[in-house]
Design a protein around this motif. Sequence first.
Motif, PDB file in Angstrom:
ATOM      1  N   THR A  68       0.869  -1.182   0.000  1.00 59.99           N
ATOM      2  CA  THR A  68       0.000   0.000   0.000  1.00 59.99           C
ATOM      3  C   THR A  68       0.899   1.223   0.000  1.00 59.99           C
ATOM      4  O   THR A  68       1.438   1.627   1.036  1.00 59.99           O
ATOM      5  CB  THR A  68      -0.939   0.002   1.217  1.00 59.99           C
ATOM      6  N   ILE A 122     -10.924  -2.766   3.665  1.00 66.30           N
ATOM      7  CA  ILE A 122     -11.369  -2.291   2.359  1.00 66.30           C
ATOM      8  C   ILE A 122     -10.181  -2.387   1.416  1.00 66.30           C
ATOM      9  O   ILE A 122      -9.101  -1.925   1.746  1.00 66.30           O
ATOM     10  CB  ILE A 122     -11.800  -0.815   2.445  1.00 66.30           C
ATOM     11  N   LYS A 123     -10.376  -2.975   0.300  1.00 70.74           N
ATOM     12  CA  LYS A 123      -9.367  -2.927  -0.763  1.00 70.74           C
ATOM     13  C   LYS A 123     -10.134  -3.014  -2.046  1.00 70.74           C
ATOM     14  O   LYS A 123     -10.979  -3.883  -2.212  1.00 70.74           O
ATOM     15  CB  LYS A 123      -8.401  -4.102  -0.729  1.00 70.74           C
ATOM     16  N   THR A 178     -11.139   0.130  -4.888  1.00 70.49           N
ATOM     17  CA  THR A 178     -11.828   1.413  -4.832  1.00 70.49           C
ATOM     18  C   THR A 178     -12.138   1.860  -6.252  1.00 70.49           C
ATOM     19  O   THR A 178     -11.263   1.840  -7.106  1.00 70.49           O
ATOM     20  CB  THR A 178     -10.894   2.477  -4.188  1.00 70.49           C
ATOM     21  N   GLU A 182      -6.463  -8.161  -4.516  1.00 69.50           N
ATOM     22  CA  GLU A 182      -5.996  -7.162  -3.546  1.00 69.50           C
ATOM     23  C   GLU A 182      -6.676  -7.360  -2.205  1.00 69.50           C
ATOM     24  O   GLU A 182      -6.064  -7.291  -1.157  1.00 69.50           O
ATOM     25  CB  GLU A 182      -6.394  -5.748  -4.027  1.00 69.50           C
ATOM     26  N   GLN A 193     -16.510   0.505  -2.749  1.00 68.10           N
ATOM     27  CA  GLN A 193     -15.381  -0.189  -2.127  1.00 68.10           C
ATOM     28  C   GLN A 193     -15.682  -1.674  -2.041  1.00 68.10           C
ATOM     29  O   GLN A 193     -16.840  -2.066  -1.876  1.00 68.10           O
ATOM     30  CB  GLN A 193     -15.157   0.325  -0.701  1.00 68.10           C
ATOM     31  N   SER A 245      -4.389  -3.266   5.853  1.00 67.31           N
ATOM     32  CA  SER A 245      -4.767  -2.674   4.570  1.00 67.31           C
ATOM     33  C   SER A 245      -3.883  -1.478   4.238  1.00 67.31           C
ATOM     34  O   SER A 245      -3.863  -1.016   3.112  1.00 67.31           O
ATOM     35  CB  SER A 245      -6.251  -2.302   4.551  1.00 67.31           C
ATOM     36  N   TYR A 293      -1.997   9.488   9.768  1.00 63.15           N
ATOM     37  CA  TYR A 293      -2.474   8.765   8.581  1.00 63.15           C
ATOM     38  C   TYR A 293      -1.937   7.329   8.589  1.00 63.15           C
ATOM     39  O   TYR A 293      -0.771   7.104   8.899  1.00 63.15           O
ATOM     40  CB  TYR A 293      -1.994   9.509   7.327  1.00 63.15           C
ATOM     41  N   ILE A 327      -7.726   6.949   7.107  1.00 63.72           N
ATOM     42  CA  ILE A 327      -7.583   7.347   5.701  1.00 63.72           C
ATOM     43  C   ILE A 327      -8.604   8.448   5.449  1.00 63.72           C
ATOM     44  O   ILE A 327      -9.490   8.666   6.279  1.00 63.72           O
ATOM     45  CB  ILE A 327      -7.827   6.167   4.724  1.00 63.72           C
ATOM     46  N   ARG A 328      -8.477   9.114   4.309  1.00 67.05           N
ATOM     47  CA  ARG A 328      -9.421  10.186   3.959  1.00 67.05           C
ATOM     48  C   ARG A 328      -9.551  11.155   5.134  1.00 67.05           C
ATOM     49  O   ARG A 328     -10.655  11.509   5.542  1.00 67.05           O
ATOM     50  CB  ARG A 328     -10.775   9.611   3.572  1.00 67.05           C
ATOM     51  N   GLY A 387      -3.075  12.367   3.800  1.00 67.43           N
ATOM     52  CA  GLY A 387      -2.398  11.244   3.165  1.00 67.43           C
ATOM     53  C   GLY A 387      -3.340  10.548   2.204  1.00 67.43           C
ATOM     54  O   GLY A 387      -4.556  10.557   2.407  1.00 67.43           O
ATOM     55  N   GLY A 408      -2.825   3.806  -2.322  1.00 63.35           N
ATOM     56  CA  GLY A 408      -3.583   2.690  -2.863  1.00 63.35           C
ATOM     57  C   GLY A 408      -2.673   1.472  -2.955  1.00 63.35           C
ATOM     58  O   GLY A 408      -1.444   1.584  -2.876  1.00 63.35           O
ATOM     59  N   ALA A 409      -3.309   0.327  -3.102  1.00 60.02           N
ATOM     60  CA  ALA A 409      -2.544  -0.909  -3.133  1.00 60.02           C
ATOM     61  C   ALA A 409      -1.881  -1.097  -4.494  1.00 60.02           C
ATOM     62  O   ALA A 409      -2.509  -0.902  -5.529  1.00 60.02           O
ATOM     63  CB  ALA A 409      -3.473  -2.075  -2.850  1.00 60.02           C
ATOM     64  N   ALA A 438      -9.209   8.859  -3.824  1.00 55.74           N
ATOM     65  CA  ALA A 438      -9.105   9.136  -2.400  1.00 55.74           C
ATOM     66  C   ALA A 438      -9.319  10.620  -2.173  1.00 55.74           C
ATOM     67  O   ALA A 438      -9.967  11.040  -1.225  1.00 55.74           O
ATOM     68  CB  ALA A 438      -7.746   8.695  -1.889  1.00 55.74           C
TER      69      ALA A 438
END
Length: 781
Positions: free
Chosen positions: A528, A592-593, A595, A621, A658, A685, A710, A729-730, A742, A745-746, A765
């Motif tokens: 990530t 969550i992975k 998006t 992912e 998601q 994640s 973050y 996140i977010r 911050g 993504g994976a 994001a």
Amino acid sequence: MGTVKVLIIDHYDSYTNNILQLLQGSQTGQDGSPYPEWSVAVIRFDQFDWDTFKTELLPSLDAIILSPGPGTPKRESDFGFNSRLIKEVDIPILGICLGHQGIGTSLGATIINTPNIKHGQTAEIHHKAIGVLRDLPQRFWGVRYNSLVLDIESLPPDLEATAWTYDPEDSSRKVLMGLQHRRRPIFGTQWHPESVCSEHGAKILSNFRDIVLSYWATSRPANQWTSRSILPNATLPSHILNADVLLDEAHHSFESTTLRGVSVDGQNTPYYVASASLGKGPKPELVFQTLTRGSSADGEAWLDSAKVRDSHSRNSYLASAAFSLSYSIELGTVSVHQGGKITKSERLKGTYWHWLDHLQHELVLKNTQAILPESLNQDTEVGQPLLQVGLIGYFGYELKWESLPGHRYPDAEVERHDRPDSQLIFADRVLRLDNYTGEWTLFGLIRRGEQDPIGQAIEATSAVGLDEDEFADLVSRFRDAFDGLPSPPYVQPHPLPEFVALDNQDSYTSSIVQAKKAISEGETYELTLTTKFFAKSPDADPFALYLDLRGRNPAPYSAFLHFPAHDTTILSSSPERFISIDRNGVAEMKPIKGTLAVSPDPEEDLRRRNKLATDVKELAENLMIVDLIRSDLHNVSPSSSIKVPKLLHVETYQTVHQLVTTIQSQVAPTVGGVKVLERCFPPGSMTGAPKLRSVQILEQLEQQRRRGVYSGSLGYVCVSGTVDQSVVIRTIVKTGDELELGAGGAITWLTDEEVVETSLELKDARLALDHEQKHYTALSA
Ligand SMILES: C=C(O[C@@H]1C=C(C(=O)O)C=C[C@H]1O)C(=O)O
Ligand SMILES: NC(=O)CC[C@H](N)C(=O)O
């Protein structure tokens, strides 16, 4: 038939513990009572040197399992003494992935780059139905996590290929998936039978067990003519069990069905929690700004649950601090603030996690009679915790240095700064809004008498908690306020300022290329990768900015937190649950992975939802993190309790779709909430898998930059023992007049024509923060 003593040797992989789920069988002894089929411990490959291992551990073992892992078995720093073990010792061995590859390389086969790299993807396994694959259906599905593979043509005469697959990309080429030794009880699977999406894993392990039992039952040259009897209920000796890397309580309770008692029942605790119903009231944003904000010099929190969509965001909590805590890894110091001043600063001998676990367990839980969950006036679902009063705040990403086994605080290079790695308020007054019914409840921590052990421990200048009269006053003050809140003007939303990206498209692309290189070399399966965005906002009231964010992107874990001691304000719109623990000790994680942005065009939007639900890359992912989290939960829960009630579901938020999975387990009765956080931290994640190696690679790729708040977690640890924490996140963090955001993504091998898609994910994001107005500088700008 008896209990086989098996040692799992772990190569710092994030899937190893899942093997325990395949060892759950039990038998019935002659007296009719059940006993487990295996006695098992997990150790790390570098925990013992060869001589110690050989003389002190090996003689007590019936079998060994060699785990998957990052890197290559050709490298001693990845595989340790296991090549010697394979070459020199006659003991049944099962190797998985790296372990399987190591069996091959140690005995003369060649390891190559696999023609088509697969991580978190299923392969159709074809096999000879012998050895550990006996009695399995002719074709079945196994999950692969490998970049390297043994060259099927290179197997030495002693090794037989027992399983293979054909990649869809080249259906004429056999890719080796399994092997066994022709004379010795040694077996390997290239795929991961322990993955939640692999078939027949338990059968493979039960075949292995039969082989181990018959191996030791017969005298033959290979076991130096010594048969041994394996007794029902035999256990590994204590010096091996004590070396186990899993928490004893979690691992060796054969089957834990006892529910955790919630807090203390006794009437004599120095504190108890009181509650009072306030009825229906004004909107929470008004209540927060008129009654909570500024009510304590040590901070306040609004756990907002702005998006009312399911049981996970049913309640909002508005809390004021009795005191606050901050911790800096660099200094190793916890500071306690009360009334805006430091009351105590303590240099820790151990970790912050340890210190906080002690505080929570010995000072808070033991001294507080929490309200019994049945009396909380709300029916809850499994996995839905409730807060009364307690600790609220964040655990920054860098606390990984104190939680992740094998990870050490670096002495050089890392970016230095004076921002705390964790800040928490201890909230002794909490307003709860039930978003379903609109009913408000006030919770307070009440001192029963003179005693104030928490205050004493933090050298408080004023007592922690309220006395009964103070609580009664508060209740009537709040009731009055609810009847007539001060009239407007209230704070109005203020648009977020423009953020500027730290990376430009070129530097980010170059990190992606390096990430993919590490993946292709077998060092990691998923990373990530993240970056940062900055803005200045000297004038705007952060609460006004938060109101804007919340209007734009309501999320189940929306939150506004203020820590005056370090001038920190957190504006979160996180959709992701890190971990919760409900009143019965059921832990739930919801990684969550995957998006994709919501599209205004309904047809296109449906197409995107379908893509997310079926796309190989997105599913892989997510699966990689699901398997990682199952493995993390083994640290704190009996293996048999770990379940995946919802696998790979699409959930839709205001701006993004998601892919989400729900994983639950029963936390061992004696393991507290802080310990659970520690053992699962940092959130998988945000790292990728395997965790340790991925975190180390990311430090390089992100130029030793701190992620700070973050990527860590945020939420509460209640005096009743419940926990609810989101993944940060977010989220905008404001320190002084600087705003930091911050995003990431994976990256996997399938991060396709890399740059385009990943930048898109990053943009998503940010879009989540700013959908319509496009305040943000484009990444390429
Ligand atoms: C890294 C972020 O998000 C993480 C990565 C996601 C992904 O790769 O799809 C989704 C949610 C988070 O676990 C972020 O939003 O900054
Ligand atoms: N999962 C694993 O054990 C991977 C082994 C090795 N690092 C590879 O990528 O092939």
